[in-house]
Write a protein that holds these residues in place. Structure first.
Motif, short mmCIF file in Angstrom:
data_model
loop_
_atom_site.label_atom_id
_atom_site.label_comp_id
_atom_site.label_asym_id
_atom_site.label_seq_id
_atom_site.Cartn_x
_atom_site.Cartn_y
_atom_site.Cartn_z
N ASP A 13 5.47 4.55 -8.10
CA ASP A 13 5.14 4.06 -9.43
C ASP A 13 5.99 4.71 -10.51
O ASP A 13 6.49 4.03 -11.42
CB ASP A 13 3.66 4.29 -9.73
CG ASP A 13 2.75 3.51 -8.79
OD1 ASP A 13 3.17 2.40 -8.38
OD2 ASP A 13 1.66 4.00 -8.46
N THR A 14 6.17 6.02 -10.43
CA THR A 14 6.88 6.74 -11.50
C THR A 14 8.33 7.00 -11.19
O THR A 14 9.13 7.25 -12.10
CB THR A 14 6.17 8.08 -11.76
OG1 THR A 14 6.27 8.92 -10.59
CG2 THR A 14 4.70 7.87 -12.09
N GLY A 15 8.72 7.00 -9.90
CA GLY A 15 10.09 7.32 -9.52
C GLY A 15 10.39 8.81 -9.56
O GLY A 15 11.54 9.21 -9.36
N GLN A 16 9.39 9.63 -9.78
CA GLN A 16 9.59 11.07 -9.86
C GLN A 16 9.48 11.69 -8.47
O GLN A 16 8.66 11.27 -7.65
CB GLN A 16 8.55 11.71 -10.79
CG GLN A 16 8.65 11.25 -12.22
CD GLN A 16 9.97 11.64 -12.85
OE1 GLN A 16 10.49 12.72 -12.61
NE2 GLN A 16 10.52 10.74 -13.66
N PRO A 17 10.32 12.71 -8.16
CA PRO A 17 10.21 13.39 -6.86
C PRO A 17 8.84 14.06 -6.72
O PRO A 17 8.17 14.38 -7.70
CB PRO A 17 11.34 14.43 -6.91
CG PRO A 17 12.25 13.97 -7.99
CD PRO A 17 11.41 13.24 -8.99
N ALA A 47 0.79 -1.22 0.00
CA ALA A 47 0.00 0.00 0.00
C ALA A 47 0.83 1.27 0.00
O ALA A 47 0.29 2.35 0.17
CB ALA A 47 -0.93 -0.01 1.22
N SER A 48 2.15 1.15 -0.16
CA SER A 48 3.00 2.33 -0.09
C SER A 48 3.09 2.99 -1.46
O SER A 48 3.58 2.40 -2.41
CB SER A 48 4.41 1.94 0.39
OG SER A 48 5.24 3.06 0.39
N SER A 49 2.59 4.22 -1.56
CA SER A 49 2.66 4.95 -2.82
C SER A 49 3.85 5.88 -2.88
O SER A 49 4.13 6.47 -3.91
CB SER A 49 1.37 5.76 -3.02
OG SER A 49 1.20 6.68 -1.96
N LEU A 50 4.59 6.03 -1.76
CA LEU A 50 5.78 6.86 -1.70
C LEU A 50 6.94 6.02 -1.17
O LEU A 50 6.74 5.06 -0.44
CB LEU A 50 5.56 8.07 -0.78
CG LEU A 50 4.43 9.03 -1.16
CD1 LEU A 50 4.28 10.10 -0.10
CD2 LEU A 50 4.66 9.65 -2.52
N LYS A 51 8.15 6.41 -1.54
CA LYS A 51 9.32 5.68 -1.03
C LYS A 51 10.51 6.61 -0.93
O LYS A 51 10.63 7.61 -1.65
CB LYS A 51 9.66 4.49 -1.92
CG LYS A 51 10.09 4.86 -3.33
CD LYS A 51 10.43 3.61 -4.15
CE LYS A 51 10.86 3.96 -5.57
NZ LYS A 51 11.21 2.75 -6.35
N LEU A 52 11.41 6.27 -0.02
CA LEU A 52 12.70 6.95 0.12
C LEU A 52 13.70 6.32 -0.84
O LEU A 52 13.69 5.10 -1.05
CB LEU A 52 13.23 6.82 1.54
CG LEU A 52 12.79 7.83 2.61
CD1 LEU A 52 13.30 7.38 3.97
CD2 LEU A 52 13.31 9.21 2.29
N GLU A 68 22.55 11.80 -0.39
CA GLU A 68 21.32 12.60 -0.48
C GLU A 68 20.13 11.66 -0.59
O GLU A 68 20.11 10.75 -1.41
CB GLU A 68 21.37 13.55 -1.67
CG GLU A 68 20.19 14.51 -1.71
CD GLU A 68 20.33 15.56 -2.80
OE1 GLU A 68 19.42 16.40 -2.92
OE2 GLU A 68 21.34 15.52 -3.52
N LEU A 69 19.14 11.91 0.27
CA LEU A 69 17.90 11.15 0.27
C LEU A 69 16.78 11.97 -0.34
O LEU A 69 16.78 13.21 -0.24
CB LEU A 69 17.51 10.75 1.69
CG LEU A 69 18.33 9.63 2.34
CD1 LEU A 69 18.07 9.61 3.84
CD2 LEU A 69 17.94 8.28 1.74
N VAL A 72 11.42 17.61 0.32
CA VAL A 72 11.33 16.24 -0.21
C VAL A 72 12.71 15.60 -0.33
O VAL A 72 12.84 14.53 -0.90
CB VAL A 72 10.63 16.23 -1.57
CG1 VAL A 72 9.18 16.63 -1.43
CG2 VAL A 72 11.35 17.14 -2.56
N SER A 73 13.76 16.26 0.17
CA SER A 73 15.11 15.69 0.12
C SER A 73 15.89 16.13 1.35
O SER A 73 15.52 17.09 2.03
CB SER A 73 15.85 16.13 -1.15
OG SER A 73 16.02 17.52 -1.17
#
Length: 460
Positions: free
Chosen positions: A151-155, A114-119, A144-145, A214-215
């Protein structure tokens, strides 16, 4: 007497006669056994198929439930983020946080799905890594994180509505196993590697950072112990979001991890190779040349102490360099050493060597990049084979008189350097990798300076 017996038999009740026939028609013992075995076989087949059928049905139901939970989780968190960002969260939405993410009847845990975001770590680590040394990314940049869409890998396009705390940990190099790309928070927690008994914390520095955007940048991080004591002999660096108190039902942001790597003891750093090597590096920084080893001693005896001196001789007289290293260096080792040396950045500085009929422009490893004859500047690709032979002769003279070379002025740099850079980018090999035809070499012997007139006939 016989007639009387016949009469008695005839006078018997017909029902009793039919019962006798029915008794005689009962199945045999073998038939009963065979039918019982068939029934038992069918029952065994049903028992064997029952778990398979249950599993198929359960998997299909689980997929449907997880898909529904994933959709709900995604839209639920979008609503929560939206409402909290604008600080208008309505009481009617407050019970969204209490929605069960776990089905008690089927024991399904939907968190990994269910995770739509990731580090993620934005760049790769600079390897090898030694204990006590600062962990950096390629080109000596800090780690840098960033938070990206799964899904897209976009920030993320918009900043986080509130700061989050990120914890940096050490993971076992074998986690996750195989090609597995999904894991739960519990799996991540179980594979965190702690320090050995009596040792300092395995990872020191900025192990807890606050991400306000976001980073986030981690500029100070180092290992205190090597990785040889665990079974995989490799570590990973992982990062996870630490949930604030009372926010257990917040959206899960998938953890980040690097590729597995070996952490070596800092004593090995004294002998580490450089990738890429620098011109001023000692020659043993090249691959397959050990410090104070046989190859290092041979090169030192020939006054080749740095990578720059190694490359200069490689350009001008590669066979002489090969002879210096001797038969103890195999062709495979030689190719590995040369390939590593060629990755050295040479920069854009040019030197000018004045010949009797023309001048030769060379870079810092004695590689010819242009010819100056009168007011004409030519690149090597514009020369004939005979002219290249003469240029090779001038390059050898320049190598022998390297200390007397003049640095080219800006005028030459502006005329030649753009063509030189274009030649490198196009992949055209430079002079040292052109093979000279032996017939032409005989026609233009190096010791006979009458070569100058004929070789330069096309320069004017």
């Amino acid at each position: 007497m016989a007639a009387k017996r016949l009469r008695q038999d005839a006078d018997q009740d017909p029902e009793s006669s039919s019962d006798g026939k029915r008794v005689r028609r009962l199945p045999s013992f073998s038939t009963v056994i065979r039918e019982a075995m068939m029934a038992k076989s069918l029952q065994n087949i049903f028992f064997a198929l029952e778990p398979l059928l249950r599993k198929v049905v359960q998997e299909e139901v689980e997929k449907g439930v997880i898909h529904g939970l994933r959709l709900f989780q995604r839209y639920k968190n979008v609503l929560i983020l939206f409402l909290r960002f604008y600080d208008h969260q309505d009481a009617s939405f407050s019970n969204l946080d209490s929605f069960p993410l776990r089905s008690n009847s089927m024991h399904l845990e939907a968190a990994p799905e269910a995770s739509s975001l990731k580090l993620v770590f934005k760049t790769q680590l600079s390897l090898p890594i030694f204990t006590g040394s600062k962990i950096e990314c390629l080109e000596n940049n800090p780690l840098e994180l960033a938070i990206v869409d799964s899904d897209t890998g976009q920030p993320l396009a918009s900043p986080l509505p509130w700061p989050v705390r990120v914890e940096v940990v050490v993971l076992d190099g074998d986690f996750p196993g195989g090609d597995q790309s999904e894991w739960s928070s519990a799996d991540f927690q179980r594979n965190i590697v702690k320090e050995r008994t009596g040792k300092r914390p395995l990872l020191t520095g900025e192990v807890n950072v606050t991400m306000r955007d976001v980073s986030a940048v981690i500029s100070d991080l180092s290992f205190t112990d090597n990785s040889s004591w665990i079974r995989s002999r490799q570590f990973r660096i992982g990062a996870r979001i630490v949930a604030a108190a009372g926010s257990q039902n917040e959206q899960r942001i998938k953890e980040a991890m690097t590729v597995p790597f070996v952490v070596k003891d800092h004593r090995g750093e004294l002998y580490r190779k450089h990738y890429p090597p620098a011109l001023g590096d000692e020659v043993w920084r090249l691959e397959r040349i050990g410090k104070d080893g046989a190859f290092h001693r041979k090169l030192s005896a020939a006054n080749i102490h740095t990578v720059q001196e190694f490359l200069k001789l490689l350009i001008v007289e590669p066979h002489s360099l090969r002879d210096i290293l001797g038969v103890g260096m195999s062709d495979r080792v030689w190719e590995a050493t040369v390939a590593h040396a060629k990755t050295c950045p040479v920069g854009g500085k040019l030197y000018l060597y004045q010949g009797s009929q023309c001048s030769l422009l060379l870079n810092c490893i004695c590689e010819p990049v242009g010819i100056v004859h009168g007011h004409t500047t030519l690149t090597l690709q514009e020369l004939s084979q005979g002219q290249r032979t003469y240029v090779r002769h001038l390059a050898k003279e320049a190598y022998q008189n390297w200390d007397r070379l003049e640095e080219a002025n800006d005028q030459f740099n502006q005329r030649v350097l753009p063509q030189y850079v274009e030649m490198q980018q196009s992949g055209v090999e430079s002079l040292a990798w052109y093979s000279v035809d032996q017939g032409i070499a005989v026609d233009y012997p190096f010791e006979d300076y009458e070569i100058v007139d004929s070789a330069l006939s096309g320069f004017g």
